[in-house]
Design an enzyme around this catalytic site. Structure first.
Site, PDB file in Angstrom:
ATOM      1  N   GLU A 272      58.830  19.655  37.002  1.00 48.82           N
ATOM      2  CA  GLU A 272      57.836  18.742  37.864  1.00 48.82           C
ATOM      3  C   GLU A 272      56.637  18.050  36.302  1.00 48.82           C
ATOM      4  O   GLU A 272      56.723  17.212  37.245  1.00 48.82           O
ATOM      5  CB  GLU A 272      57.346  18.237  38.712  1.00 48.82           C
ATOM      6  CG  GLU A 272      58.482  19.046  39.934  1.00 48.82           C
ATOM      7  CD  GLU A 272      59.192  17.944  40.652  1.00 48.82           C
ATOM      8  OE1 GLU A 272      59.546  17.192  40.176  1.00 48.82           O
ATOM      9  OE2 GLU A 272      59.692  18.293  41.515  1.00 48.82           O
ATOM     10  N   GLY A 273      56.927  18.151  35.033  1.00 50.52           N
ATOM     11  CA  GLY A 273      56.406  17.450  33.879  1.00 50.52           C
ATOM     12  C   GLY A 273      55.108  18.913  34.032  1.00 50.52           C
ATOM     13  O   GLY A 273      53.927  19.283  34.765  1.00 50.52           O
TER      14      GLY A 273
END
Length: 809
Positions: free
Chosen positions: A500-501
Site C-alpha cells: 500500500e505504498g
C-alpha cells in the site's frame, strides 16, 4: 525610540493575530497620526514618514496597482521556475479530502475540528458480530497449522468466512453486505490479526483496495447489481492487480496495455471492447480469485471511442475463466500463508462494459485508485499493526512479570524496563492514531494525507514494538512452533512496511509532497494560478494568494519567535491542567512547521521534491504532530483516565522530541547555511526545549503492562484472549494470575530465608517451609501450581528430526 517601539508593536500584534492587510494598514496610519500630532520631531521628518507610508502601504492596498508593480513580475518569474504537475501527480492531489492536516499546516490549529467528532463506537449489530462470528472464527484458527503445515486457511475456515459475510464488511446491505463502519472494519481485522496475520490479510483485502470498494464508488448500476451480491456471498473472491515487474511505485511506467478494438466475447462476434496484455505480481488472493481487477493503460489507435489515442490508466473487471488469463503459481511472502501470486494476461479480450464505471471512467483509473487507497492505508494495515502492538504489550508485559532471573522478575531490570516503556508508549500512540482516522472516515472525511501518515507511522512504530518485544522474550520468541506467538508477527513486519505504498516512498515523497500542495493555505492556489491558461485570471488569483501567503509567512515568523521565548504559555487551548501544556506545544510546533515548510519551498523551489531527505524530515514533523493530536484526543475520549496519563505524557514528549530533531535536521541541511541559522534562532531562540521522556516517566509507563489492570485492559482492548492453558497466549495469562496470587507467599519465603529459617530461596524451599509451618498445605499446593504454570509459560516447542511433528519433552 518610543514611537519606533509603537510601530513595531503594531506590526507584531497585526502579524500575531493575522489581521487583514487593510486593518493593520489602518493601525499603522493611526500610529503615524498620533506621532504627527503629539511628537516633537521635526515636521519635515513627519511628512517624510507619511510619504514613505503612502509609497509602501497604499500600493499594497490598491489591488490593480499592486498587481502591475509587484504581482505581474513575480508571476512571470514563477512561470519559468514552477515545475509542471504530471497527470498522476495531479490525480493524487485531487484524491480525498483535506482534514486535520490543513489545520497543522495553518500554524494555528483549530482543535474543535477534532473535538467535535463523536467518539468512535460500535453499533449493537457490530458488537454482536465481533462477539459472535469473529470470536468463533478466531477460535477456529491455528496459526502454526496455517503457516507451517497447510500454508493456507482450512477449507472450513474459508467457508466460514464466506457464509458469515467476512468479505462483505463494507458492501451495502441492499446488495447483501454488512455495511459496517470503518471502526468496526478495523476492529474485525485487529481481532483476527491478534490470532493470525495470514487470516487477517485474507479478510482485509476484499474489504479494502479491490473490486468491491471500486464498484461501490464508481461502478455502473449493472455492475453493482451483478457483482456486489456475488462478492457479499463469497460466490466471487476478488483480487486487484496494480504492481508488476516493471512498475511498482511508479505507476506511470506501467507497461500493461489495453487496445480498443472489435473482438469476440461470450459467443458474440464484432463486440466493441479492449484487448489486454499484462503481467502483475504480488497480488493477494490471486491464486483463488474468481474476479480480477486490473489496471492498465488504454489506447485507441483506430479512434473507435474518440479522437484521443492515449486514454490513460483505466481499470477493468475480468472473470478468471476469460480466455488468455493465466493465474500463476503462488508467492510465499515472509512465511505468511495468505494466498498471493502473479497474474498474466495475453490477448485477453473484454467488452467495454467490463471497464469499472463504464466508458465515462476511461482514463480515470489512477484517481479512482487514489480515492480508494485510503481504506488499505487508514483501516486494514493500521489494524494489523495495532493488533501486533497490543499483543506485544499484553503478553510481553505479562511474560516480563512471570519470567525471573536472579530471583527477580526480568521486567524490574532497567534494561528490560526500557524496552517495556517503548512497547507500551508506542502501543498507545499506535492505537490513538488508528482510532482518530477511523473517526474521520466514519464522519464523512476521506483524509488522503492523514491516511498516508497513519500507514507509515503505525507500521514503523509497530516495527519498533515487535523488535523490542523480541528482545525481551529472547529465545522464547525465536524458537518457532505452535507456542510461539511472536515469531510470525516479526516475519510479517516487512509486509506491512512494503504494501500500500512502501514506507520510504510514503515518508519522503507523499506525506509532505502531497500534504504541502493539498493542505497549505496558499501554495496550491499559487501553483494553479501560475498554470492557468487564462493569464489575466491567473494573475488576479496569484496576486490574492501571493500576498496572503506573504502575510502568512510574516505571521508565522512572529508567532513562532514569540512561542519560542514564551513557551506558548499564553496561548488559549483546550484541555485541563495535565494536558494544556502539550496542546500549547502542539500549537508552537504547528507554527514552526508552517514557517519551515515555507522556508524550504522558498529556498529550494521545485527541487524540493527531489530533496527527499529534507521532505522526509518535514513529513516527520507533520506525522508526529498528528500522532500527538491523536493521543490527546484519545485521552479525552476515554474520559481523562488518570492512570493513563503517564502513557499520554510519554507519547507527547516523544513526539515533541522527534519534531525538534527533524526541524534541527532541516535547518542544518538547508543549502544556504545562514538561512538555517536564522530559522534556528526564530524557532529555538533560547535552547532546545524538548528531551526524550525521562527515566522516571518511563518507569511508570513500563509498570502499566507488568500486571493486569484497567490501564492495560484499555491499552490492549480488542485483541483475542484465550483461556486455554495450552494455548501460546492463554498459558501466559494463566501463569501471571498464579504469580500474582502467590506474590505474598513468595515474599514470606524470602523473609524466612533472610532470617535463617530456610536453607534456600528456590522452589526446593517449598517443602521445608511447609514442614516448618511457615506456609500451609493449601499454600504449598498453590506454590506448586504456580511453579508448574510458569514452567509451562516459558516452555518452547521441540520437534522431531524427521519433520514438523511437535515433541512433548
Amino acid at each position: 525610540m518610543m514611537w519606533l517601539g509603537l510601530f513595531v508593536l503594531i506590526i507584531v500584534v497585526a502579524a500575531y493575530f493575522r489581521l487583514a492587510l487593510p486593518v493593520w494598514s489602518l493601525l499603522l496610519a493611526g500610529g503615524l497620526l498620533l506621532l504627527h500630532l503629539f511628537s516633537d520631531i521635526d515636521p519635515s521628518q513627519k511628512y517624510l514618514l507619511w510619504i514613505v507610508f503612502a509609497a509602501v502601504i497604499l500600493p499594497l492596498n490598491i489591488k490593480q496597482l499592486r498587481r502591475n508593480l509587484i504581482s505581474k513580475p513575480v508571476y512571470a518569474v514563477m512561470q519559468k521556475l514552477m515545475p509542471t504537475i504530471s497527470q498522476t501527480e495531479q490525480e493524487a492531489l485531487d484524491a480525498g479530502d483535506v482534514w486535520w492536516e490543513a489545520e497543522l499546516f495553518s500554524g494555528k490549529p483549530d482543535f474543535s475540528v477534532i473535538q467535535n467528532l463523536p467518539p468512535a463506537k460500535l453499533s449493537k449489530e457490530e458488537q454482536a458480530f465481533l462477539d459472535g462470528p469473529v470470536e468463533t472464527f478466531c477460535e477456529m484458527l491455528d496459526d502454526w497449522q496455517i503457516t507451517q503445515v497447510d500454508y493456507d486457511l482450512s477449507p472450513e475456515a474459508w467457508q466460514y468466512l464466506k457464509d458469515n459475510g467476512f468479505f462483505a464488511l463494507i458492501i451495502p446491505k441492499e446488495y447483501g453486505g454488512l455495511d459496517y463502519s470503518a471502526y468496526c472494519h478495523s476492529q474485525v481485522v485487529l481481532k483476527i490479526g491478534s490470532r493470525s496475520g495470514s487470516a487477517a490479510v485474507t479478510v482485509m483485502v476484499p474489504n479494502s483496495l479491490g473490486p468491491g470498494k471500486l464498484l461501490m464508488t464508481y461502478g455502473t448500476k449493472e455492475q453493482k447489481d451483478y457483482y456486489l451480491p456475488r462478492l457479499a456471498k463469497g460466490i466471487d473472491v476478488p483480487c486487484f492487480g496494480l504492481t508488476g515487474p516493471d512498475a511498482g511505485s511508479d505507476a506511470g511506467a506501467m507497461p500493461d496495455t489495453g487496445v480498443v478494438c472489435y473482438g469476440s466475447y461470450d459467443g458474440e462476434d464484432n463486440v466493441l471492447g479492449v484487448r489486454l496484455n499484462f503481467e502483475k505480481r504480488y497480488i493477494t488472493l490471486a491464486p483463488v480469485a474468481t474476479l480480477l481487477g486490473i489496471a492498465f493503460k488504454l489506447y485507441d489507435p483506430e479512434h473507435l471511442l474518440s479522437d484521443e489515442e492515449d486514454r490513460g490508466i483505466t481499470l477493468a473487471l475480468i472473470k478468471r475463466e476469460t480466455e488468455g488469463i493465466e493465474i500463476g503459481n503462488r508467492h510465499f511472502p515472509m512465511n505468511q500463508a495468505f494466498l498471493n501470486g502473479p497474474i498474466r494476461g495475453k490477448d485477453v479480450f473484454i467488452p467495454l462494459d467490463s471497464i469499472i464505471g463504464g466508458v465515462d471512467y476511461i482514463g480515470r483509473g489512477w484517481s479512482m485508485l487514489m480515492e480508494c487507497l485510503g481504506d488499505g492505508r487508514a483501516i486494514s494495515l493500521p489494524a494489523l499493526g495495532t493488533a501486533a502492538a497490543k499483543m506485544a504489550s499484553k503478553y510481553t508485559g505479562a511474560y516480563a512479570r512471570i519470567r525471573q532471573q536472579f530471583h527477580t522478575p526480568i521486567g524490574y531490570f532497567e534494561g528490560v524496563e526500557e524496552m517495556l516503556t517503548e512497547i507500551a508508549g508506542q502501543t498507545y500512540a499506535i492505537n490513538a492514531s488508528r482510532v482518530l482516522v477511523l473517526n474521520a472516515l466514519d464522519n464523512g472525511a476521506v483524509p488522503s494525507v492523514i491516511s498516508g501518515i497513519v500507514k507509515q507511522q503505525l507500521m514503523e512504530r509497530m516495527r519498533r514494538v515487535i523488535n523490542d518485544a523480541m528482545d525481551v522474550h529472547g529465545g522464547h520468541a525465536i524458537s518457532m512452533g505452535p507456542l510461539n506467538f511472536m515469531g510470525r508477527g516479526y516475519q510479517l513486519i516487512p509486509v506491512g512496511i512494503t504494501v500500500e505504498g512502501a514506507n520510504i516512498l510514503t515518508r519522503t515523497m507523499m506525506i509532505f509532497g502531497q500534504g504541502a500542495m493539498r493542505s497549505h493555505p496558499f501554495l496550491l492556489k499559487e501553483v494553479e494560478a501560475v498554470h492557468n491558461k487564462d493569464r489575466a485570471k491567473g494573475i488576479r488569483d496569484f496576486d490574492n494568494a501571493f500576498f496572503a501567503h506573504v502575510g502568512f509567512i510574516i505571521s508565522n515568523i512572529v508567532r513562532t519567535f514569540w512561542f519560542g521565548i514564551s513557551f506558548a504559555r499564553l496561548e488559549k487551548v483546550p484541555g485541563d491542567s495535565d494536558t494544556r501544556y502539550y496542546y500549547r506545544q502542539l500549537v508552537k510546533m504547528s507554527s514552526a512547521f508552517a514557517l519551515m515548510a515555507d522556508v524550504c519551498v522558498a529556498v529550494l523551489g521545485g527541487s524540493l521534491k527531489r530533496r527527499e531527505k529534507l521532505s522526509g524530515r518535514l513529513a516527520d514533523v507533520l506525522s508526529n504532530m498528528y500522532v500527538m493530536t491523536a493521543a490527546l484526543q484519545h485521552y479525552e475520549e476515554q474520559g481523562r483516565q488518570k492512570d493513563d496519563l503517564v502513557l499520554l505524557k510519554w507519547v507527547c514528549e516523544d513526539s515533541l522530541f522527534n519534531m525538534q530533531t527533524a526541524l534541527k535536521g532541516i535547518m542544518k541541511n538547508l543549502p544556504v547555511p545562514v538561512v538555517g541559522a536564522v530559522c534556528n534562532f526564530i524557532v529555538f531562540p533560547l535552547t532546545k526545549p524538548y528531551h526524550r521522556p525521562s527515566d522516571k516517566l518511563g518507569h511508570k509507563v513500563a509498570r502499566t503492562i507488568l500486571q493486569p489492570g484497567e490501564t492495560v485492559d484499555r491499552l490492549t482492548h480488542g485483541i483475542f484472549n484465550s483461556n486455554d492453558k495450552s494455548d501460546g497466549t492463554g498459558r501466559i495469562l494463566h501463569a501471571l494470575d498464579l504469580v500474582l496470587k502467590t506474590d505474598t507467599l513468595q515474599h514470606k519465603l524470602r523473609t524466612a530465608y533472610k532470617q535463617g529459617q530456610l536453607s534456600s530461596r528456590d522452589r526446593d524451599a517449598y517443602s521445608e517451609a511447609r514442614e516448618k509451618n511457615i506456609i500451609s498445605e493449601a499454600e504449598y499446593d498453590l506454590l506448586l501450581e504456580a511453579d508448574a504454570a510458569i514452567r509451562n509459560a516459558i516452555k518452547v516447542d521441540e520437534f522431531s528430526f524427521s519433520g514438523w511433528q511437535v515433541e512433548t519433552p
